[in-house]
Design a protein around this motif. Structure first.
Motif, mmCIF file in Angstrom:
data_model
loop_
_atom_site.group_PDB
_atom_site.id
_atom_site.type_symbol
_atom_site.label_atom_id
_atom_site.label_comp_id
_atom_site.label_asym_id
_atom_site.label_seq_id
_atom_site.Cartn_x
_atom_site.Cartn_y
_atom_site.Cartn_z
ATOM 1 N N LEU A 173 -25.558 -44.110 32.310
ATOM 2 C CA LEU A 173 -24.221 -43.957 32.876
ATOM 3 C C LEU A 173 -23.354 -45.068 32.307
ATOM 4 O O LEU A 173 -23.738 -46.237 32.307
ATOM 5 C CB LEU A 173 -24.289 -44.061 34.406
ATOM 6 N N ASN A 174 -22.204 -44.689 31.785
ATOM 7 C CA ASN A 174 -21.268 -45.636 31.177
ATOM 8 C C ASN A 174 -20.081 -45.860 32.098
ATOM 9 O O ASN A 174 -19.547 -44.896 32.667
ATOM 10 C CB ASN A 174 -20.741 -45.063 29.853
ATOM 11 N N PHE A 175 -19.675 -47.105 32.219
ATOM 12 C CA PHE A 175 -18.487 -47.462 32.996
ATOM 13 C C PHE A 175 -17.483 -48.146 32.086
ATOM 14 O O PHE A 175 -17.840 -49.047 31.331
ATOM 15 C CB PHE A 175 -18.821 -48.454 34.114
ATOM 16 N N GLU A 176 -16.235 -47.739 32.181
ATOM 17 C CA GLU A 176 -15.146 -48.512 31.589
ATOM 18 C C GLU A 176 -14.584 -49.342 32.728
ATOM 19 O O GLU A 176 -14.193 -48.804 33.770
ATOM 20 C CB GLU A 176 -14.073 -47.598 31.007
ATOM 21 N N VAL A 177 -14.585 -50.662 32.544
ATOM 22 C CA VAL A 177 -14.214 -51.579 33.622
ATOM 23 C C VAL A 177 -12.956 -52.353 33.238
ATOM 24 O O VAL A 177 -12.871 -52.947 32.168
ATOM 25 C CB VAL A 177 -15.372 -52.567 33.908
ATOM 26 N N LYS A 178 -11.981 -52.319 34.138
ATOM 27 C CA LYS A 178 -10.740 -53.065 33.949
ATOM 28 C C LYS A 178 -10.448 -53.829 35.243
ATOM 29 O O LYS A 178 -10.474 -53.241 36.330
ATOM 30 C CB LYS A 178 -9.591 -52.106 33.624
ATOM 31 N N ASP A 179 -10.186 -55.118 35.116
ATOM 32 C CA ASP A 179 -9.895 -55.977 36.267
ATOM 33 C C ASP A 179 -10.979 -55.881 37.343
ATOM 34 O O ASP A 179 -10.685 -55.880 38.540
ATOM 35 C CB ASP A 179 -8.526 -55.640 36.865
ATOM 36 N N GLY A 180 -12.249 -55.751 36.911
ATOM 37 C CA GLY A 180 -13.370 -55.747 37.837
ATOM 38 C C GLY A 180 -13.654 -54.422 38.521
ATOM 39 O O GLY A 180 -14.545 -54.343 39.361
ATOM 40 N N ARG A 181 -12.917 -53.375 38.168
ATOM 41 C CA ARG A 181 -13.098 -52.059 38.797
ATOM 42 C C ARG A 181 -13.395 -50.998 37.745
ATOM 43 O O ARG A 181 -12.897 -51.063 36.631
ATOM 44 C CB ARG A 181 -11.846 -51.643 39.556
ATOM 45 N N VAL A 182 -14.189 -50.020 38.142
ATOM 46 C CA VAL A 182 -14.495 -48.900 37.256
ATOM 47 C C VAL A 182 -13.273 -47.994 37.204
ATOM 48 O O VAL A 182 -12.797 -47.515 38.224
ATOM 49 C CB VAL A 182 -15.722 -48.109 37.777
ATOM 50 N N VAL A 183 -12.754 -47.789 35.978
ATOM 51 C CA VAL A 183 -11.585 -46.918 35.803
ATOM 52 C C VAL A 183 -11.968 -45.587 35.163
ATOM 53 O O VAL A 183 -11.189 -44.635 35.186
ATOM 54 C CB VAL A 183 -10.469 -47.598 34.984
ATOM 55 N N ARG A 184 -13.193 -45.529 34.615
ATOM 56 C CA ARG A 184 -13.681 -44.296 33.985
ATOM 57 C C ARG A 184 -15.204 -44.367 33.965
ATOM 58 O O ARG A 184 -15.770 -45.445 33.794
ATOM 59 C CB ARG A 184 -13.150 -44.190 32.578
ATOM 60 N N ALA A 185 -15.874 -43.235 34.175
ATOM 61 C CA ALA A 185 -17.331 -43.187 34.114
ATOM 62 C C ALA A 185 -17.753 -41.879 33.457
ATOM 63 O O ALA A 185 -17.132 -40.844 33.677
ATOM 64 C CB ALA A 185 -17.917 -43.300 35.518
ATOM 65 N N TRP A 186 -18.830 -41.968 32.630
ATOM 66 C CA TRP A 186 -19.331 -40.755 31.981
ATOM 67 C C TRP A 186 -20.810 -40.919 31.671
ATOM 68 O O TRP A 186 -21.328 -42.015 31.564
ATOM 69 C CB TRP A 186 -18.532 -40.444 30.717
ATOM 70 N N LYS A 187 -21.481 -39.770 31.551
ATOM 71 C CA LYS A 187 -22.903 -39.736 31.233
ATOM 72 C C LYS A 187 -23.134 -39.973 29.756
ATOM 73 O O LYS A 187 -22.287 -39.656 28.937
ATOM 74 C CB LYS A 187 -23.499 -38.373 31.593
ATOM 75 N N GLY A 188 -24.314 -40.478 29.462
ATOM 76 C CA GLY A 188 -24.748 -40.556 28.077
ATOM 77 C C GLY A 188 -24.729 -41.900 27.493
ATOM 78 O O GLY A 188 -24.978 -42.218 26.397
#
Length: 71
Positions: free
Chosen positions: A56-71
């Protein structure tokens, strides 16, 4: 001839459920729900595009997950 192995099953939760969560809490929750690998990335990070079952991939901005996707 040997059979083709069946890939392991991924957790059934939606990556969208992690958006908005604090990154550390989201990572802990993902592992609790059965994801084998969690990758946190800054916005615009250059990454490889291979698909990995159970990641599971997280794009993190300012300490919060702003986008998540599999793979």
């Amino acid at each position: 001839m040997s059979s083709i192995p069946t890939p392991p099953a991924e957790p059934g939760d939606s990556p969208d459920a992690y958006v908005g969560l604090e990154s550390g809490a989201a990572e802990r929750l993902a592992y609790e729900r059965g994801w084998s690998t969690v990758r946190s990335l800054p916005p615009g990070a250059i990454i490889t595009m291979e698909y990995r079952v159970g990641r599971l991939n997280f794009e993190v901005k300012d300490g919060r997950v702003v986008r998540a996707w599999k793979g």
